[in-house]
Design a protein around this motif. Structure first.
Motif, PDB file in Angstrom:
ATOM      1  N   LEU A 137      22.174 -40.858   6.850  1.00  0.00           N
ATOM      2  CA  LEU A 137      21.661 -40.699   8.217  1.00  0.00           C
ATOM      3  C   LEU A 137      20.376 -41.480   8.464  1.00  0.00           C
ATOM      4  O   LEU A 137      19.869 -41.500   9.567  1.00  0.00           O
ATOM      5  CB  LEU A 137      21.433 -39.218   8.521  1.00  0.00           C
ATOM      6  CG  LEU A 137      22.690 -38.360   8.527  1.00  0.00           C
ATOM      7  CD1 LEU A 137      22.338 -36.906   8.717  1.00  0.00           C
ATOM      8  CD2 LEU A 137      23.637 -38.822   9.615  1.00  0.00           C
TER       9      LEU A 137
ATOM     10  N   THR B 178      17.512 -30.279   2.583  1.00  0.00           N
ATOM     11  CA  THR B 178      18.242 -30.735   3.768  1.00  0.00           C
ATOM     12  C   THR B 178      18.046 -32.239   3.958  1.00  0.00           C
ATOM     13  O   THR B 178      18.977 -32.966   4.295  1.00  0.00           O
ATOM     14  CB  THR B 178      17.733 -30.001   5.024  1.00  0.00           C
ATOM     15  OG1 THR B 178      17.731 -28.612   4.749  1.00  0.00           O
ATOM     16  CG2 THR B 178      18.612 -30.283   6.216  1.00  0.00           C
TER      17      THR B 178
ATOM     18  N   SER C  66      12.260 -35.273  11.790  1.00  0.00           N
ATOM     19  CA  SER C  66      13.021 -34.228  12.487  1.00  0.00           C
ATOM     20  C   SER C  66      13.436 -33.107  11.532  1.00  0.00           C
ATOM     21  O   SER C  66      13.585 -31.971  11.927  1.00  0.00           O
ATOM     22  CB  SER C  66      14.235 -34.824  13.186  1.00  0.00           C
ATOM     23  OG  SER C  66      15.133 -35.346  12.240  1.00  0.00           O
ATOM     24  N   VAL C  67      13.619 -33.442  10.255  1.00  0.00           N
ATOM     25  CA  VAL C  67      14.063 -32.416   9.309  1.00  0.00           C
ATOM     26  C   VAL C  67      12.876 -31.628   8.742  1.00  0.00           C
ATOM     27  O   VAL C  67      12.969 -30.428   8.532  1.00  0.00           O
ATOM     28  CB  VAL C  67      14.889 -33.060   8.170  1.00  0.00           C
ATOM     29  CG1 VAL C  67      15.206 -32.043   7.095  1.00  0.00           C
ATOM     30  CG2 VAL C  67      16.171 -33.650   8.720  1.00  0.00           C
TER      31      VAL C  67
ATOM     32  N   LEU D 286      14.193 -39.548  10.610  1.00  0.00           N
ATOM     33  CA  LEU D 286      15.000 -38.519   9.965  1.00  0.00           C
ATOM     34  C   LEU D 286      14.096 -37.490   9.293  1.00  0.00           C
ATOM     35  O   LEU D 286      14.224 -36.287   9.513  1.00  0.00           O
ATOM     36  CB  LEU D 286      15.929 -39.171   8.935  1.00  0.00           C
ATOM     37  CG  LEU D 286      16.774 -38.196   8.141  1.00  0.00           C
ATOM     38  CD1 LEU D 286      17.807 -37.554   9.040  1.00  0.00           C
ATOM     39  CD2 LEU D 286      17.447 -38.884   6.972  1.00  0.00           C
TER      40      LEU D 286
ATOM     41  N   GLU E 233      20.176 -34.072   1.560  1.00  0.00           N
ATOM     42  CA  GLU E 233      21.567 -34.034   2.020  1.00  0.00           C
ATOM     43  C   GLU E 233      21.789 -35.082   3.113  1.00  0.00           C
ATOM     44  O   GLU E 233      22.792 -35.798   3.118  1.00  0.00           O
ATOM     45  CB  GLU E 233      21.852 -32.632   2.561  1.00  0.00           C
ATOM     46  CG  GLU E 233      23.298 -32.378   2.905  1.00  0.00           C
ATOM     47  CD  GLU E 233      23.465 -31.085   3.704  1.00  0.00           C
ATOM     48  OE1 GLU E 233      22.615 -30.173   3.556  1.00  0.00           O
ATOM     49  OE2 GLU E 233      24.428 -31.005   4.484  1.00  0.00           O
ATOM     50  N   ALA E 234      20.821 -35.161   4.009  1.00  0.00           N
ATOM     51  CA  ALA E 234      20.929 -36.126   5.105  1.00  0.00           C
ATOM     52  C   ALA E 234      20.928 -37.552   4.571  1.00  0.00           C
ATOM     53  O   ALA E 234      21.660 -38.415   5.050  1.00  0.00           O
ATOM     54  CB  ALA E 234      19.780 -35.930   6.084  1.00  0.00           C
TER      55      ALA E 234
ATOM     56  N   LYS F 291      24.183 -38.492   3.224  1.00  0.00           N
ATOM     57  CA  LYS F 291      25.141 -38.817   4.283  1.00  0.00           C
ATOM     58  C   LYS F 291      24.803 -40.127   4.981  1.00  0.00           C
ATOM     59  O   LYS F 291      25.466 -40.517   5.934  1.00  0.00           O
ATOM     60  CB  LYS F 291      25.173 -37.702   5.333  1.00  0.00           C
ATOM     61  CG  LYS F 291      25.749 -36.423   4.791  1.00  0.00           C
ATOM     62  CD  LYS F 291      26.009 -35.427   5.888  1.00  0.00           C
ATOM     63  CE  LYS F 291      26.732 -34.240   5.282  1.00  0.00           C
ATOM     64  NZ  LYS F 291      26.908 -33.138   6.205  1.00  0.00           N
TER      65      LYS F 291
ATOM     66  N   GLU G 253      13.889 -27.314   3.306  1.00  0.00           N
ATOM     67  CA  GLU G 253      13.862 -28.444   4.222  1.00  0.00           C
ATOM     68  C   GLU G 253      13.998 -29.759   3.456  1.00  0.00           C
ATOM     69  O   GLU G 253      14.661 -30.693   3.904  1.00  0.00           O
ATOM     70  CB  GLU G 253      12.559 -28.437   5.021  1.00  0.00           C
ATOM     71  CG  GLU G 253      12.551 -27.386   6.096  1.00  0.00           C
ATOM     72  CD  GLU G 253      11.152 -27.072   6.617  1.00  0.00           C
ATOM     73  OE1 GLU G 253      11.013 -26.923   7.826  1.00  0.00           O
ATOM     74  OE2 GLU G 253      10.204 -26.988   5.806  1.00  0.00           O
TER      75      GLU G 253
END
Lengths: 392, 269
Positions: A32, A23, A46-47, A43, A26-27, A30, A20
């Motif tokens: 986000l 992830t 939610s992840v 963010l 990674e977000a 990007k 997680e």
């Protein structure tokens, strides 16, 4: 810094896994998170956070981790005390105002408003609802929420465009938090082993092998063979000791109850309550108001049933061994508790006793007596597993 | 990212919700949405599909649903019948493989939205059985040996009413969002979408009564958004005006579905 955040969350008891966390990275790569702390708050939540029960812990941990960071929030609301927010929880209803009253309310500009708010925050010492001066709910004071004031300031309640720390500081998910010992799912998974599948009733399914055999026997003329799907044939009786020494375990036993009741489609399922030991009457509700005759209940059950008794088995010896020994003075039992327990064992030989006390405390006289009658297991996942093996 | 979601004309999504949808879209991970019944979890899938113009594939989970149904189904009866009567090409098993919702989404040339509705209705192991397929977005049809690989990773939206706990391994692979019950401000926007011509005073009165009702502790089932919208619909059709509503609670049966709740409320007033 993010690695520290990860360990900080884990230290605060939030089960965040490495997958997680990757992830999340990674977000972030990007973009986000909108390059803002608020964006990052949403963010990361939610992840990383997958259970509502953990939202509150996350809010608290987030606040703790980021409060010392240089953070340029124009509003001053981040230092609101929990206490103030508590006063504002559970809003009272909006009052209808007449036009005169509306006009009487003072119009304030933003700077005045802010100044007054700070002053009032210093002075206020308790909760207020429906007043016109203090910070509270449903009033006409310019401060608080769910109230009416033409140029008021909302505190708590719902609002928009909040910064992350303000959101976190609201800790809206506090009452969804539970610190669980044994979760319902674990119990559910354990009870699954109690399935005794056999083919009976229900929608029919095509039995492919039998169809091919029959078709071959029929010289290629198609012969479809259907048979009912496998269904759980287990009939389960649960008996709960409630009240008295069982009070500390109520939460745990009710979890076992709900797991048994919801997660599994037993062919039949019955649950009754008693206090310490049961005699002529078993109760279908926890407050033990609605009684049913034990004799009648047992008459409707048979050897195909399985039974769990959940109780600490600790009581005064007469409650178990003597007629009239019942803990309830107004209830006179003609036969000793142990006679009733023996009757249960005769009716349902596959009965196991689940004891929420730790095994090292099982030394009392009555506990030992009962353990001779029924195999006894602790209320842990492992104990439950063994109990299920025993009565399967 | 060119395609972002921000609600549609008939679905109001607050900032948090549209954000989380966009995060899940960008990360190509399944989005798990939980929340009270009636907070629009299922409608979210329709809204995402509509606003991003992606086809929507629905998979409604029941207690008897098994994970393999989502991938494909091998129709043996049809094949046996065809071989008996000489219809169709029996030698090609491929004809008898019917793809399930996930299978169709993987095969689709366009990126799709897959709604796995009420995942907690199914057996405890159901989510675990889907782990690999949702992760790798591929599976093999055993009968033919053909591997179906997603051409475009679909956007998978999973809803849950929290009837059962979901397994941790499954949760780790999802993006999670909890839809809060909407507050009065958001509720006003939501109602406006469904009843655009509603008189302002009537709306305020309705909301007031509705939130009051939700706060009554003796209720077993609190009324939800969809029930509020139905209730307002009933009030509008009956032609009642705001004043008549002030001391009466007409059509209470639209809001409260349990007899016990109706009785409890009558008793308390």
């Amino acid at each position: 810094m993010f690695v520290n955040f990860f360990f900080h969350l884990r230290k605060r008891g939030i089960p965040v896994s490495i997958t997680e966390f990757l992830t999340l990275l990674e977000a972030l790569e990007k973009g986000l998170d909108d390059a803002s702390l608020t964006g990052f708050y949403w963010l990361a939540r939610s992840v990383l956070i997958k259970r509502v029960e953990h939202f509150d812990r996350y809010d608290a941990a987030f606040q703790e981790f980021f409060k010392d960071l240089p953070f340029s929030a124009p509003e001053r609301r981040d230092d609101l005390s929990d206490e103030l927010l508590q006063w504002l929880e559970g809003a009272q209803f909006l009052r209808e105002l007449t036009d005169e009253q509306q006009q009487a309310l003072q119009q304030l500009d933003l700077d005045e408003l802010r100044q007054q708010f700070e002053e009032r925050l210093q002075e206020q010492t308790e909760r207020h609802d429906g007043g016109s001066h203090w910070i509270g709910t449903g009033g006409t004071s310019p401060f608080g929420h769910s109230g009416r004031h033409p140029s008021g300031m909302r505190v708590g309640g719902s609002g928009q465009h909040r910064s992350a720390l303000q959101v976190a500081s609201q800790r809206r998910f506090k009452n969804l938090r539970t610190d669980r010992v044994l979760d319902t799912r674990q119990i559910g998974v354990a009870l699954r082993k109690l399935r005794h599948l056999s083919r009976k009733g229900g929608d029919e399914q095509l039995d492919l092998d039998a169809t091919i055999d029959e078709t071959a026997r029929n010289a290629g003329d198609i012969e479809l063979v259907f048979r009912p799907p496998r269904q759980n044939q287990v009939k389960l009786l649960l008996l709960f000791d409630v009240g008295g020494s069982m009070n500390p375990h109520t939460e745990l036993t009710s979890r076992l109850f709900s797991a048994a009741h919801r997660a599994h489609h037993f062919k039949a399922f019955k649950a009754y309550y008693f206090h310490n030991c049961f005699y002529e009457t078993l109760y279908s509700d926890m407050s033990r108001q609605k009684g049913e005759s034990t004799r009648q209940i047992l008459a409707n059950l048979d050897r195909s049933w399985r039974c769990f008794v959940v109780g600490d088995a600790a009581m005064a010896p007469p409650e178990l061994t003597q007629p009239g020994g019942c803990i309830n003075y107004f209830q006179h039992n003609e036969e000793a508790g142990i006679t009733w327990l023996r009757r249960l064992r005769e009716t349902i030989p596959r009965t196991a006793w689940i004891n929420p006390d730790k095994p090292q405390w099982w030394g009392s006289y009555t506990t030992r007596q009962i353990a001779e009658l029924f195999p006894m297991f602790p209320l842990t996942i492992d104990g439950l597993d063994r109990a299920i093996d025993e009565i399967r | 990212m060119t395609n972002t979601f921000s609600g549609t004309s008939s679905y109001i999504a607050d900032g948090e919700l549209s954000n989380v949808v966009n995060v899940a879209l960008a990360l190509q991970k399944p989005l798990l949405v939980r929340g009270e019944p009636g907070t629009g979890k299922t409608l979210l899938a329709h809204a995402v599909a509509e606003s991003l113009q992606m086809p929507l594939i629905r998979w409604h989970v029941k207690s008897s649903t098994d994970a393999a149904e989502g991938l494909y189904h091998y129709d043996t009866v049809q094949r046996l019948n065809d071989s008996r009567f000489g219809d169709g090409d029996v030698s090609n098993i491929e004809h008898y493989i019917k793809l399930g919702p996930l299978g169709r989404a993987f095969e689709s040339k366009q990126r799709t939205v897959v709604l796995i509705d009420e995942i907690d209705k199914a057996d405890l192991e159901f989510p675990n059985d889907l782990l690999h397929e949702l992760d790798a977005m591929r599976f093999t049809v055993d009968e033919t040996g053909r591997e179906i690989i997603a051409r475009q990773r679909p956007f998978v939206l999973i809803t849950s009413n929290a009837e059962k706990e979901l397994p941790d391994a499954f949760l780790r692979r999802c993006i999670f969002h909890y839809i809060n019950f909407p507050g009065p401000a958001l509720m006003r926007d939501i109602v406006a979408v469904h009843h655009p011509d509603l008189e302002q005073r009537l709306l305020e009165r309705c909301l007031e009564k509705f939130y009051w009702l939700r706060e009554q502790p003796q209720l077993r089932k609190q009324p939800s958004t969809s029930e509020l919208i139905d209730w307002i619909g009933a009030l509008v059709r009956s032609g009642l005006d705001a004043d008549e509503l002030s001391d009466d609670f007409p059509f209470l049966g639209v809001l409260l579905k349990k007899e016990r709740d109706l009785l409890a409320l009558q008793g308390s007033r």
